[in-house]
Write a protein that holds these residues in place. Structure first.
Motif, short mmCIF file in Angstrom:
data_model
loop_
_atom_site.label_atom_id
_atom_site.label_comp_id
_atom_site.label_asym_id
_atom_site.label_seq_id
_atom_site.Cartn_x
_atom_site.Cartn_y
_atom_site.Cartn_z
N ARG A 287 -16.24 -2.66 10.64
CA ARG A 287 -16.42 -1.23 10.93
C ARG A 287 -15.09 -0.49 10.85
O ARG A 287 -15.07 0.69 10.45
N HIS A 288 -14.02 -1.14 11.22
CA HIS A 288 -12.70 -0.53 11.03
C HIS A 288 -12.44 -0.27 9.55
O HIS A 288 -12.01 0.83 9.17
N LEU A 289 -12.70 -1.26 8.72
CA LEU A 289 -12.52 -1.09 7.27
C LEU A 289 -13.46 -0.03 6.72
O LEU A 289 -13.10 0.72 5.81
N HIS A 290 -14.67 0.05 7.28
CA HIS A 290 -15.63 1.04 6.81
C HIS A 290 -15.14 2.46 7.05
O HIS A 290 -15.41 3.36 6.24
N GLN A 291 -14.42 2.66 8.13
CA GLN A 291 -13.93 4.00 8.46
C GLN A 291 -12.79 4.45 7.56
O GLN A 291 -12.53 5.65 7.44
N PHE B 295 -4.27 -4.76 6.45
CA PHE B 295 -5.13 -5.29 7.51
C PHE B 295 -5.43 -6.76 7.25
O PHE B 295 -5.34 -7.60 8.15
N VAL B 296 -5.77 -7.08 6.00
CA VAL B 296 -6.06 -8.47 5.62
C VAL B 296 -4.83 -9.35 5.84
O VAL B 296 -4.93 -10.46 6.40
N GLY C 234 -2.45 -9.15 -8.90
CA GLY C 234 -3.35 -8.13 -9.41
C GLY C 234 -3.03 -6.78 -8.81
O GLY C 234 -3.92 -6.03 -8.44
N LYS C 235 -1.77 -6.50 -8.68
CA LYS C 235 -1.21 -5.26 -8.12
C LYS C 235 -1.29 -5.24 -6.59
O LYS C 235 -0.26 -5.22 -5.92
N THR C 236 -2.50 -5.24 -6.02
CA THR C 236 -2.60 -5.13 -4.56
C THR C 236 -3.50 -6.22 -3.96
O THR C 236 -3.95 -6.09 -2.82
N GLY C 237 -3.75 -7.28 -4.70
CA GLY C 237 -4.56 -8.38 -4.18
C GLY C 237 -3.79 -9.25 -3.21
O GLY C 237 -2.55 -9.28 -3.20
N VAL C 238 -4.53 -9.98 -2.39
CA VAL C 238 -3.96 -10.85 -1.36
C VAL C 238 -4.63 -12.22 -1.45
O VAL C 238 -5.85 -12.31 -1.62
N VAL C 239 -3.83 -13.29 -1.32
CA VAL C 239 -4.36 -14.64 -1.28
C VAL C 239 -3.77 -15.36 -0.07
O VAL C 239 -2.55 -15.36 0.12
N GLY C 240 -4.66 -15.94 0.73
CA GLY C 240 -4.22 -16.78 1.84
C GLY C 240 -4.53 -18.23 1.53
O GLY C 240 -5.61 -18.55 1.01
N ILE C 241 -3.59 -19.12 1.81
CA ILE C 241 -3.76 -20.54 1.57
C ILE C 241 -3.88 -21.27 2.90
O ILE C 241 -3.02 -21.13 3.79
N ILE C 242 -4.97 -22.05 3.03
CA ILE C 242 -5.21 -22.83 4.24
C ILE C 242 -5.31 -24.30 3.82
O ILE C 242 -6.18 -24.67 3.03
N PHE D 49 -7.20 0.24 -7.11
CA PHE D 49 -6.06 -0.59 -6.72
C PHE D 49 -5.32 -0.03 -5.50
O PHE D 49 -4.43 -0.68 -4.97
N ASP D 50 -5.70 1.17 -5.06
CA ASP D 50 -4.99 1.82 -3.96
C ASP D 50 -5.54 1.38 -2.61
O ASP D 50 -5.89 2.20 -1.75
N VAL D 51 -5.59 0.08 -2.40
CA VAL D 51 -6.17 -0.48 -1.17
C VAL D 51 -5.05 -0.95 -0.23
O VAL D 51 -5.13 -2.03 0.36
N PHE D 52 -4.05 -0.14 -0.07
CA PHE D 52 -2.85 -0.55 0.66
C PHE D 52 -3.13 -0.81 2.15
O PHE D 52 -2.68 -1.81 2.72
N LYS D 53 -3.89 0.08 2.79
CA LYS D 53 -4.20 -0.12 4.21
C LYS D 53 -5.14 -1.31 4.41
O LYS D 53 -4.98 -2.09 5.35
N THR D 54 -6.09 -1.44 3.51
CA THR D 54 -7.03 -2.57 3.60
C THR D 54 -6.27 -3.88 3.42
O THR D 54 -6.47 -4.83 4.18
N ALA D 55 -5.42 -3.94 2.40
CA ALA D 55 -4.64 -5.15 2.15
C ALA D 55 -3.73 -5.46 3.33
O ALA D 55 -3.58 -6.63 3.72
#
Length: 387
Positions: free
Chosen positions: A19-23, A37-38, A55-63, A29-35
Motif C-alpha cells: 500500500r505504501h508503494l501503491h500511494q 524502498f526495495v 537495466g538503469k534502475t533495476g535492483v537484484v538481491g542475492i541470498i 525507468f523513473d522508479v527511483f523511490k520504489t527502487a
C-alpha cells in the motif's frame, strides 16, 4: 505444502509495503523511490549482495543458502506503474496525479520482498536465489535492459521465473501453460497525407479522414482474411487524430495501434499486410501514406520442463485442482519474455479474484493474494535448490 504459516503471519506487514508503494507510483525507468524502498528492505533482510543500477534502475538481491554450494535461480517482479488517474477511492490510493498501479506491480514487488525476507531468514536451500526487481515493464523493455547489462552471467542464473496476478481467476489458484503464454507486440503509426480544402467542396480535396477510415476497416482483414483462423493475431487501432474545424477538410490524418501475435511467421506476415494495405489504399485514393512500424516485446515462451516444475510447485501450494496447466494464451505483452529468451524458465499467473481488470483505473491488487504468492516463491526456490 499449503500456504506457509510464516507467509500468513506476514500478510499484514507485506500488505503495508504494498500500500505504501501503491500511494507513490512511478513510471518506466523513473522508479527511483520504489527502487530505494526495495534496496532498504533487502539490506535490512540481510541479503548477501544488493546490486543496483542494472537495466538503469533495476535492483537484484542475492541470498545464499546454508546447505552448501549450488546453482542460482532468478525470481522476478516488476516495479513500474501506469499513466492513469486512479478512481478506486481507497485510503491508500495514488497520491500522484496521472499515475497509478493499475497492473499490480506494487503487489508483485511486495510479494517478492516478503519471500526474500523469509528466504534470508531460513536459507533452507543450496546455491543462491537472485530476487530481481525490474523497472519499465509497461513498454520500456526494462527486462531486456537488465539482460543486456549481463545480469544472468553476473549472478550465474541458470533458470528464471516470473509471476503476474490475473483478475477473474479466484484467489488461491494458479494458471500456466508450456510454450507461448503471452503475445509478441508491435506498434504502428500510420500518417495519411491528402489535400485539404473546404468541407462544402470535398470534390476538390483528397480527404484523409475518409481514407484513414477505410484503413481502419481494412486492417481488420489481417486477422479475418490474411491469417489462418487457427492462429492468433490481434490488430487494434487505438488512436485517430485529424482536423481542427467543422468546415475544413484537413491535410492529413493519423492513426496508431498495436499488433499482437504468438508466432514469428504470423508477426512477419502481419507487418507485410499492414504495409501492403496502406500502399494499396493510398494508390486508390491518390494519397501518400507513411507507415512507422516497430516490433516490441517478443513472445513470452514458457520452457516445457520449467513449466512442469512450476506447475508442480503451484500444486503443492494450492492443490492440484487449483492449478490450471493449459490455459489459453493471453494476447497482452510481457517483457519477461527477454529473460526467458536468455534462460530457461516459466511465467505463471496467480488469481487476483473478482476485481477490476488490469490497466483499469478502478483496479486494485488484492492483498489476500500475498500469502499464496509468497508461498509459491519460497517453495519454488527451496525445491529448485534442494541440497
Amino acid at each position: 505444502m499449503p500456504i506457509l504459516n510464516r507467509a500468513a503471519e506476514m500478510q499484514d506487514e507485506v500488505a503495508g509495503w504494498r500500500r505504501h508503494l501503491h500511494q507513490t507510483p512511478e513510471l518506466n525507468f523513473d522508479v527511483f523511490k520504489t527502487a530505494a524502498f526495495v534496496i532498504d528492505k533487502l539490506k535490512a533482510f540481510g541479503c548477501d549482495e544488493v546490486v543496483t543500477g542494472l537495466g538503469k534502475t533495476g535492483v537484484v538481491g542475492i541470498i545464499r543458502g546454508r546447505l552448501g554450494e549450488g546453482t542460482s535461480i532468478g525470481l522476478r517482479a516488476d516495479m513500474d506503474a501506469l499513466p492513469l488517474n486512479e478512481i478506486t477511492g481507497k485510503p491508500y490510493a495514488s497520491t500522484i496525479p496521472g499515475k497509478m498501479h493499475a497492473c499490480g506491480h506494487d503487489g508483485h514487488t511486495a510479494m517478492l520482498l516478503g519471500a526474500a525476507k523469509y528466504l534470508a531468514e531460513t536459507r533452507n536451500f543450496a546455491g543462491s536465489v537472485a530476487v530481481i526487481f525490474q523497472p519499465a515493464e509497461e513498454g520500456g523493455g526494462g527486462g531486456n535492459e537488465m539482460v543486456k547489462d549481463g545480469m544472468m552471467e553476473r549472478f550465474g542464473i541458470s533458470k528464471v521465473f516470473g509471476m503476474h496476478n490475473m483478475p477473474g481467476l479466484p484467489v488461491g489458484q494458479f494458471a500456466i501453460k508450456p510454450g507461448p503464454i503471452m503475445a509478441a507486440t508491435a506498434e504502428f503509426t500510420i500518417t495519411v497525407k491528402g489535400r485539404g480544402g473546404h468541407a462544402a467542396m470535398p470534390h476538390g480535396t483528397i480527404d484523409p479522414i475518409v481514407i484513414t477510415s477505410q484503413l481502419v476497416g481494412a486492417l481488420q482483414t489481417i486477422a479475418s482474411r490474411s491469417t489462418d483462423p487457427v492462429e492468433s493475431v490481434v490488430v487494434s487501432v487505438t488512436k485517430f487524430h485529424a482536423g481542427d474545424a467543422y468546415n475544413v477538410i484537413p491535410e492529413s490524418a493519423e492513426i496508431a495501434g498495436t499488433v499482437r501475435t504468438l508466432k514469428g511467421e504470423v508477426a512477419r506476415k502481419a507487418e507485410q499486410r499492414v504495409r501492403a494495405i496502406c500502399e494499396g489504399v493510398g494508390a486508390a485514393f491518390g494519397a501518400t501514406i507513411e507507415v512507422d512500424y516497430n516490433a516490441n516485446y517478443p513472445v513470452t515462451f514458457n520452457h516445457p520442463e520449467e513449466t512442469a516444475f512450476a506447475s508442480d510447485v503451484a500444486a503443492e501450494v494450492a492443490g492440484e485442482a487449483h492449478v490450471h496447466r493449459a490455459i489459453q494464451p493471453v494476447m497482452g505483452g510481457e517483457d519477461f519474455s527477454y529473460m526467458l529468451e536468455a534462460r530457461p524458465g516459466a511465467f505463471i499467473f496467480i488469481g487476483n479474484g473478482d476485481t477490476a481488470g488490469l490497466h483499469n483505473p478502478a483496479y486494485d491488487f488484492n492483498d489476500e493474494v500475498i500469502p499464496h504468492g509468497m508461498s509459491y516463491w519460497v517453495k519454488l526456490a527451496e525445491t529448485a535448490l534442494a541440497a
